[in-house]
Design an enzyme around this catalytic site. Structure first.
Site, PDB file in Angstrom:
ATOM      1  N   ASP A  12       0.882  -1.172   0.000  1.00  0.00           N
ATOM      2  CA  ASP A  12       0.000   0.000   0.000  1.00  0.00           C
ATOM      3  C   ASP A  12       0.916   1.218   0.000  1.00  0.00           C
ATOM      4  O   ASP A  12       1.715   1.398   0.944  1.00  0.00           O
ATOM      5  CB  ASP A  12      -0.901  -0.025   1.256  1.00  0.00           C
TER       6      ASP A  12
ATOM      7  N   ASN B 167       2.408   3.498 -10.315  1.00  0.00           N
ATOM      8  CA  ASN B 167       1.118   3.461 -11.024  1.00  0.00           C
ATOM      9  C   ASN B 167      -0.089   3.653 -10.106  1.00  0.00           C
ATOM     10  O   ASN B 167      -1.100   4.211 -10.528  1.00  0.00           O
ATOM     11  CB  ASN B 167       1.021   2.113 -11.756  1.00  0.00           C
TER      12      ASN B 167
ATOM     13  N   LYS C   5      -2.135  15.210 -10.577  1.00  0.00           N
ATOM     14  CA  LYS C   5      -1.363  14.816 -11.763  1.00  0.00           C
ATOM     15  C   LYS C   5      -0.481  15.968 -12.263  1.00  0.00           C
ATOM     16  O   LYS C   5       0.629  15.734 -12.741  1.00  0.00           O
ATOM     17  CB  LYS C   5      -2.294  14.286 -12.861  1.00  0.00           C
TER      18      LYS C   5
ATOM     19  N   TYR D  99      -8.156  15.622  -8.733  1.00  0.00           N
ATOM     20  CA  TYR D  99      -7.348  14.661  -9.491  1.00  0.00           C
ATOM     21  C   TYR D  99      -6.306  15.398 -10.348  1.00  0.00           C
ATOM     22  O   TYR D  99      -5.124  15.053 -10.333  1.00  0.00           O
ATOM     23  CB  TYR D  99      -8.271  13.800 -10.353  1.00  0.00           C
TER      24      TYR D  99
ATOM     25  N   SER E 146       1.353   9.439 -14.979  1.00  0.00           N
ATOM     26  CA  SER E 146       0.622  10.695 -14.860  1.00  0.00           C
ATOM     27  C   SER E 146      -0.683  10.516 -15.616  1.00  0.00           C
ATOM     28  O   SER E 146      -1.379   9.505 -15.456  1.00  0.00           O
ATOM     29  CB  SER E 146       1.490  11.820 -15.426  1.00  0.00           C
TER      30      SER E 146
HETATM   31  N1  LIG Z   1      -7.911   4.527 -16.609  1.00  0.00           N
HETATM   32  C1  LIG Z   1      -7.695   5.735 -17.073  1.00  0.00           C
HETATM   33  O1  LIG Z   1      -8.503   6.257 -17.855  1.00  0.00           O
HETATM   34  C2  LIG Z   1      -6.452   6.492 -16.695  1.00  0.00           C
HETATM   35  C3  LIG Z   1      -6.061   7.564 -17.492  1.00  0.00           C
HETATM   36  C4  LIG Z   1      -4.923   8.283 -17.149  1.00  0.00           C
HETATM   37  C5  LIG Z   1      -4.187   7.935 -16.039  1.00  0.00           C
HETATM   38  N2  LIG Z   1      -4.581   6.883 -15.281  1.00  0.00           N
HETATM   39  C6  LIG Z   1      -3.751   6.554 -14.111  1.00  0.00           C
HETATM   40  O2  LIG Z   1      -3.348   5.210 -14.194  1.00  0.00           O
HETATM   41  C7  LIG Z   1      -3.097   4.694 -12.896  1.00  0.00           C
HETATM   42  C8  LIG Z   1      -3.804   3.358 -12.742  1.00  0.00           C
HETATM   43  O3  LIG Z   1      -5.185   3.543 -12.863  1.00  0.00           O
HETATM   44  P1  LIG Z   1      -6.151   2.456 -13.530  1.00  0.00           P
HETATM   45  O4  LIG Z   1      -6.862   3.116 -14.635  1.00  0.00           O
HETATM   46  O5  LIG Z   1      -5.420   1.208 -13.790  1.00  0.00           O
HETATM   47  O6  LIG Z   1      -7.202   2.287 -12.335  1.00  0.00           O
HETATM   48  P2  LIG Z   1      -7.691   0.972 -11.546  1.00  0.00           P
HETATM   49  O7  LIG Z   1      -8.127  -0.062 -12.524  1.00  0.00           O
HETATM   50  O8  LIG Z   1      -8.659   1.489 -10.570  1.00  0.00           O
HETATM   51  O9  LIG Z   1      -6.387   0.447 -10.821  1.00  0.00           O
HETATM   52  C9  LIG Z   1      -5.746   1.202  -9.831  1.00  0.00           C
HETATM   53  C10 LIG Z   1      -4.988   0.286  -8.925  1.00  0.00           C
HETATM   54  O10 LIG Z   1      -4.310   1.098  -7.963  1.00  0.00           O
HETATM   55  C11 LIG Z   1      -4.471   0.478  -6.698  1.00  0.00           C
HETATM   56  N3  LIG Z   1      -4.346   1.411  -5.584  1.00  0.00           N
HETATM   57  C12 LIG Z   1      -5.153   2.448  -5.227  1.00  0.00           C
HETATM   58  N4  LIG Z   1      -4.710   3.018  -4.108  1.00  0.00           N
HETATM   59  C13 LIG Z   1      -3.604   2.319  -3.739  1.00  0.00           C
HETATM   60  C14 LIG Z   1      -2.709   2.420  -2.657  1.00  0.00           C
HETATM   61  N5  LIG Z   1      -2.854   3.335  -1.675  1.00  0.00           N
HETATM   62  N6  LIG Z   1      -1.659   1.555  -2.593  1.00  0.00           N
HETATM   63  C15 LIG Z   1      -1.504   0.620  -3.548  1.00  0.00           C
HETATM   64  N7  LIG Z   1      -2.333   0.447  -4.578  1.00  0.00           N
HETATM   65  C16 LIG Z   1      -3.377   1.298  -4.671  1.00  0.00           C
HETATM   66  C17 LIG Z   1      -5.850  -0.148  -6.735  1.00  0.00           C
HETATM   67  O11 LIG Z   1      -5.906  -1.142  -5.727  1.00  0.00           O
HETATM   68  P3  LIG Z   1      -7.265  -1.923  -5.357  1.00  0.00           P
HETATM   69  O12 LIG Z   1      -7.412  -2.934  -6.463  1.00  0.00           O
HETATM   70  O13 LIG Z   1      -6.962  -2.474  -4.027  1.00  0.00           O
HETATM   71  O14 LIG Z   1      -8.351  -0.895  -5.367  1.00  0.00           O
HETATM   72  C18 LIG Z   1      -5.896  -0.685  -8.158  1.00  0.00           C
HETATM   73  O15 LIG Z   1      -5.352  -1.968  -8.213  1.00  0.00           O
HETATM   74  C19 LIG Z   1      -3.576   5.770 -11.913  1.00  0.00           C
HETATM   75  O16 LIG Z   1      -2.459   6.503 -11.442  1.00  0.00           O
HETATM   76  C20 LIG Z   1      -4.469   6.650 -12.773  1.00  0.00           C
HETATM   77  O17 LIG Z   1      -4.520   7.973 -12.291  1.00  0.00           O
HETATM   78  C21 LIG Z   1      -5.695   6.152 -15.576  1.00  0.00           C
END
Ligand SMILES: NC(=O)c1ccc[n+]([C@@H]2O[C@H](COP(=O)([O-])OP(=O)(O)OC[C@H]3O[C@@H](n4cnc5c(N)ncnc54)[C@H](OP(=O)(O)O)[C@@H]3O)[C@@H](O)[C@H]2O)c1
Length: 268
Positions: free
Chosen positions: A53, A80, A149, A145, A131
């Site tokens: 975490d 990430n 970022k 958010y 990011s």
């Molecule tokens: N999806 C998009 O459209 C998008 C676009 C641009 C940037 N991003 C960035 O990409 C990254 C990953 O997002 P995602 O889209 O893959 O979202 P996601 O499917 O919700 O996955 C995020 C992961 O981060 C984990 N997490 C959250 N808080 C945490 C903590 N305190 N310690 C460790 N792990 C933690 C979550 O754990 P749990 O499974 O336990 O909840 C989940 O496994 C983020 O930084 C997000 O801002 C995403």
């Protein structure tokens, strides 16, 4: 074989990245917040799935120590783990503001501080920070958010200067919307018990976002760009990825910002 540690590897981009690097033959540490619900890593060669975490220093220290013991070193950290808070700023509580920064900014800083002594000692290493296109441009109702970022962009851009003499590289990945849990389970939606002035706008934008998410690409696309960033042996800092993202960022540089804001306003 190089070793990568990916935070937030239990779902979405982090999970796709950990699996992709493993398929490419790297040693992989998949750091997951809830090991009980992490799937896909069982029985994989050269892959460790560890509790991590980013808000709990003890889990970070243990994960790094286990990485060193098991693989004998660490080459690349992928920061990430993160989530989005959606809604009108006036609806937010102090705790929600702090929580958004805890994970998306201070989590990245905690992880970075924890690996730097190792990277500096061996005069080699790479930190890849996830990011967002939202680290360069802002969309409605994501003020918290975007604040995180934008912070990651400035943090990373400055950090790379002081780390360069130690041959430690910093990279920024800027994805657009991806089909992950980001817009669903992971999203914190701000609501207020008595104030409702922004509700109509919020539900209009929310519907638009759901439509964008429905057509968004798979996180595998981002995993491949992270892989490219880790391997291209250039000092390139930023990598954008996703539908329309390179075009949007190009327009961001090219046209007056007021035009771009009008375009975003009319989209939402
Ligand atoms: N999806 C998009 O459209 C998008 C676009 C641009 C940037 N991003 C960035 O990409 C990254 C990953 O997002 P995602 O889209 O893959 O979202 P996601 O499917 O919700 O996955 C995020 C992961 O981060 C984990 N997490 C959250 N808080 C945490 C903590 N305190 N310690 C460790 N792990 C933690 C979550 O754990 P749990 O499974 O336990 O909840 C989940 O496994 C983020 O930084 C997000 O801002 C995403």
């Amino acid at each position: 074989m190089p070793t990568v540690l990916v935070t937030g590897a239990g779902a979405g981009i982090g999970r796709a990245t950990a699996l992709y690097f493993q398929q490419q033959g790297w040693n992989v540490v998949a750091g997951v917040r809830r090991p009980e619900s992490a799937t896909g890593f069982e029985g994989l060669d050269h892959c460790l799935c560890l509790p991590l975490d980013v808000n709990v220093q003890d889990t970070i220290d243990r994960a790094i120590a286990q990485t060193m013991d098991y693989f004998g070193g660490l080459d690349v950290l992928v920061n990430n783990a993160g989530f989005g808070t959606f809604g009108a700023f006036e609806y937010s509580t102090e705790e929600q503001i702090l929580q958004q920064f805890q994970t998306n900014v201070f989590g990245v800083m905690r992880m970075t501080r924890s690996v730097l002594p190792h990277f500096r000692a061996k005069r080699q290493g790479m930190i890849i920070n996830i990011s967002s296109v939202g680290g360069r441009l802002a969309f409605p109702l994501y003020s918290l958010y975007h604040a995180t970022k934008f912070a990651i962009e400035g943090f990373s851009e400055s950090l790379q200067y002081e780390l360069a003499p130690f041959h430690i590289q910093v990279k920024l990945i800027e994805p657009g919307a991806m089909k992950t849990d980001f817009f669903q389970r992971s999203q914190v939606v701000l609501q207020h018990p008595t104030l409702h002035s922004y509700d109509d706008y919020q539900s209009k934008v929310w519907q638009k976002l759901q439509a964008i998410e429905a057509n968004a690409p798979s996180p595998d696309l981002v995993a491949k760009v992270i892989w490219q960033a880790a391997n291209d042996k250039t000092d390139r800092l930023r990598y954008s990825v996703g539908d329309q993202v390179p075009l949007l960022l190009f327009l961001n540089r090219l046209i007056p910002h007021s035009w771009l804001r009008s375009m975003i306003k009319s989209t939402f």
